[in-house]
Design a protein around this motif. Sequence first.
Motif, mmCIF file in Angstrom:
data_model
loop_
_atom_site.group_PDB
_atom_site.id
_atom_site.type_symbol
_atom_site.label_atom_id
_atom_site.label_comp_id
_atom_site.label_asym_id
_atom_site.label_seq_id
_atom_site.Cartn_x
_atom_site.Cartn_y
_atom_site.Cartn_z
ATOM 1 N N ASP A 76 0.859 -1.172 0.000
ATOM 2 C CA ASP A 76 0.000 0.000 0.000
ATOM 3 C C ASP A 76 0.897 1.224 0.000
ATOM 4 O O ASP A 76 2.116 1.117 0.163
ATOM 5 N N TYR A 77 0.314 2.364 -0.166
ATOM 6 C CA TYR A 77 1.066 3.600 -0.224
ATOM 7 C C TYR A 77 1.096 4.245 1.151
ATOM 8 O O TYR A 77 0.176 4.085 1.948
ATOM 9 N N ASP A 78 2.153 5.010 1.412
ATOM 10 C CA ASP A 78 2.284 5.713 2.673
ATOM 11 C C ASP A 78 2.311 7.215 2.396
ATOM 12 O O ASP A 78 3.299 7.749 1.893
ATOM 13 N N TYR A 79 1.213 7.874 2.700
ATOM 14 C CA TYR A 79 1.116 9.305 2.462
ATOM 15 C C TYR A 79 1.523 10.135 3.681
ATOM 16 O O TYR A 79 1.519 11.352 3.620
ATOM 17 N N THR A 80 1.879 9.486 4.785
ATOM 18 C CA THR A 80 2.193 10.227 6.001
ATOM 19 C C THR A 80 3.347 11.223 5.851
ATOM 20 O O THR A 80 3.281 12.300 6.439
ATOM 21 N N GLU A 89 -5.681 12.788 0.854
ATOM 22 C CA GLU A 89 -5.166 11.451 0.553
ATOM 23 C C GLU A 89 -6.159 10.663 -0.299
ATOM 24 O O GLU A 89 -5.785 10.021 -1.282
#
Length: 161
Positions: A76-80, A89
Motif C-alpha cells: 500500500d502507499y504511505d502518504y504520512t 489522501e
Amino acid sequence: MVERRAEFISCPVSNLFVVGGIDLEFLTHDYLQAARENKYTFFNAMAVGVDKKQKILKTSNGDIKNDYLVLAPGIDYDYTPWGVDIATETRLRTEYPAAFNPGSEHLTLKNKVQNFKGGNFILTVPGGNYRCLPAPYERACLIADYFKEHKIPGKVLLLDE
C-alpha cells in the motif's frame, strides 16, 4: 488461501494494458478456478484479526481455525510523509493513483493516458524498494511511445526521488 478480492489482476505486463496493448481479461485470473485446478481452498474474505493463542484467523466472513498461519498483507502507499489530511489522501488515491495496485488504479491511469490531449504527462517514481523497480521507467517509455504513435503533442516527465 484467504483473499479479499475474488480475482487476481496481474501487475506484470499491466503497463501494456495502460497503453492499450492488451485487454484486462489477459491480466485477470479467477482465484476460485486456480484453487480448484491446484487443489487448495480459496476463501473470499478479508482478514480482520488473529487470535494467536486459539490459532484462529478472524475474517469478514467468519473465523478460521488454523495450524499454521502465514500473513501476506500486500502493498500500500504511505502518504504520512506528505502530511496530508484524509480528504486529500483520498483524492490523490482516486484521481491520481500511482497505479501500482491492480484494478481500479490501472483503469484510472489508462483513462488518463487515453484521454490526454497534450502537454506534460507527469509520473513519479516511489522512493525506497518496491515490487518491480523497472516498472515506472517501463511505464514512462510505453506512455511516451503511445503519445508518439497517436501523434499526441505531449511529453512524459518522470520525477525520480
